[in-house]
Design an enzyme around this catalytic site. Structure first.
Site, PDB file in Angstrom:
ATOM      1  NE  ARG A  76      -4.047  -1.875   0.049  1.00 35.92           N
ATOM      2  CZ  ARG A  76      -5.276  -1.855   0.542  1.00 35.92           C
ATOM      3  NH1 ARG A  76      -5.697  -0.796   1.185  1.00 35.92           N
ATOM      4  NH2 ARG A  76      -6.070  -2.869   0.372  1.00 35.92           N
ATOM      5  NE  ARG A  80      -6.634   4.427   1.680  1.00 34.69           N
ATOM      6  CZ  ARG A  80      -7.223   3.538   2.467  1.00 34.69           C
ATOM      7  NH1 ARG A  80      -8.398   3.799   2.981  1.00 34.69           N
ATOM      8  NH2 ARG A  80      -6.615   2.405   2.757  1.00 34.69           N
ATOM      9  NE  ARG A  89      -9.264   7.478  -6.752  1.00 32.88           N
ATOM     10  CZ  ARG A  89      -9.732   6.902  -5.668  1.00 32.88           C
ATOM     11  NH1 ARG A  89      -8.953   6.195  -4.910  1.00 32.88           N
ATOM     12  NH2 ARG A  89     -11.009   7.021  -5.321  1.00 32.88           N
ATOM     13  CG  ASP A 125      -8.735  -3.495  -4.787  1.00 33.60           C
ATOM     14  OD1 ASP A 125      -8.211  -2.890  -3.833  1.00 33.60           O
ATOM     15  OD2 ASP A 125      -9.549  -4.424  -4.634  1.00 33.60           O
TER      16      ASP A 125
END
Ligand code: 1CP
Length: 401
Positions: A76, A80, A89, A125
């Site tokens: 990850r 974010r 995004r 994903d």
């Protein structure tokens, strides 16, 4: 199906508590032999052949060679925690971003530019192959993957659409655009393991204990097997598309396998994960197999056909190495919780992780799970620098090719 040592058909080694000698079926030289022997299966323009990723620190460690520096990347890492990700995004739904090749490539590259990590992980994903196959799945912000209609019966399984390989073209395009800019830094392709993917499909969304898929494998084993086979084929095709388009290694994420007993894993899951990993067994890429809460499953996950096993933060790497008989390359396992602890506390923990990892035939430094969204990106950059300052660990003499 994979033909390397450690497939579903190999003897049960999960209970082998006695340490095995490194010469006893070591995995890393096997991965190195596959890397050199099957390079010709990829196009001459593939980064493993044309950009030198075969000799990048990540590939050196995954194949039991002494890396020129300790390889480090973060699960990850794209996402974010980065302000540049959040601004790019803005206004684009998660799955639309995954299927926009230019955007997916840019997001994949952001953490490489910022942190000097030794690998990029493809921004996508685990539910993307399901979505392009035609399953009505969405990623709900703050929640995760949600299915319009959960898959709970044999009839539901029989009605699943088959993935058309051409539907993976946006993925191939995104991977090609990414590796064109990565140079000698390898791209890791990934997919969800059949259990973790099927868990979302049966539950219809995220869950804590994954009770429904665990019930299904006993209450309706035929429906479970059909669903797991579908997920294995679909994830396998996703992996293969990424490798053919330019990925130099792959990781199979079985994030929720830790909710399974070893007996259930071996009886109802392992062969399907072996099928997914087997989809790239004839290609030269090393295969990493990761899950959380999988201390009891590490050897079984290796036996599914992995060249390296990702370890979460719950057990020390020295213990994981012991459980794997000292023959398997490890990845992990910095506790993500310590990313927000004072720097000296984190640095001390990282040094311990490096000491544990140095006992294995190879070590790829990573977290024990993904980067939490609130992580200060500078901490990740500093952590990479700290890891790179340490001299590279030499693999055990007996495991070298
Ligand atoms: O809007 C957003 O930013 C959505 C958050 C997000 C992101 C950034 C999701 C939704 N997926 C991703 C990208 C992603 N997912 C990557 C690429 C980026 C990288 O690793 O740097 C990868 C490898 C995944 C894989 C993934 N998706 C896993 C396995 C890894 C893990 O963390 O265990 C799982 C379990 C998923 C499902 C999923 N997708 C998204 C969320 C929030 C979740 C988890 C939901 C849950 O808790 O069940």
């Amino acid at each position: 199906m994979a033909t390397t040592p450690g497939t579903a058909s190999t003897p049960d080694t999960s209970t082998a508590a006695a340490p095995r000698t490194p010469e006893d079926v070591p995995d890393a030289p096997t991965a190195l032999r596959r890397l050199t022997a099957s390079l010709g299966a990829l196009p001459a323009s593939h980064p493993l052949r044309a950009a030198g990723t075969a000799d990048a620190p990540l590939l050196q460690a995954l194949t039991g060679r002494t890396p020129s520096r300790r390889p480090v990347w973060f699960m990850r890492q794209a996402g974010r925690s980065l302000p540049e990700y959040r601004s790019l995004r803005e206004g684009t739904a998660m799955l639309d971003a995954c299927l926009d090749p230019a955007m997916a490539a840019e997001i994949t590259l952001q953490p490489v530019r910022r942190h000097d990590v030794d690998a990029a992980i493809f921004f996508s994903d685990i539910v993307v192959p399901m979505r392009v196959a035609g399953v009505d799945v969405d990623i709900v912000p703050g929640r995760g993957p949600v299915l319009e209609r959960p898959v709970r019966t044999g009839a539901d399984v029989a009605a699943l659409p088959e993935l058309d390989d051409a539907a993976l073209d946006p993925i191939r395009e995104a991977v090609a655009a990414t590796v064109a800019q990565l140079g000698a830094t390898p791209l890791i392709g990934f997919a969800g393991a059949p259990f973790t993917v099927a868990a979302y499909m049966v539950e219809g969304g995220p869950s804590r204990d994954h009770l429904l898929p665990r019930t299904m494998m006993h209450a309706d084993p035929a429906a479970w097997a059909g669903l797991a086979e579908w997920a294995a084929r679909t994830s396998g095709a996703f992996l293969r598309a990424q490798v053919e388009a330019g990925a130099s290694a792959v990781q199979l994420f079985d994030s929720w396998a830790g909710s399974l007993s070893l007996a259930d894993y071996r009886a109802h899951v392992l062969e399907h994960s072996a099928t997914a990993l087997g989809a790239v067994a004839d290609l030269p890429v090393p295969r990493i197999h990761f899950g959380t809460g999988t201390g009891e499953l590490l050897a079984a996950m290796r036996d599914a056909g992995a060249d390296a096993v990702g370890v979460d933060y719950r057990i020390p790497l020295a213990e994981a190495n012991r459980r794997l008989g000292g023959r398997t390359v490890l990845q992990g396992n910095i506790d993500p919780a310590l990313l927000t602890a004072p720097w000296e506390v984190l640095a001390q923990h990282v040094r311990e992780v490096l000491r544990g990892g140095a006992q294995a035939p190879g070590h790829v430094v990573n977290l024990g799970h993904g980067v939490p969204p609130g992580t200060d990106p500078q901490v990740l950059t500093d952590l990479v620098a700290l890891v790179h300052e340490q001299p590279p660990a030499r693999p055990l003499a007996g495991t070298r090719a």
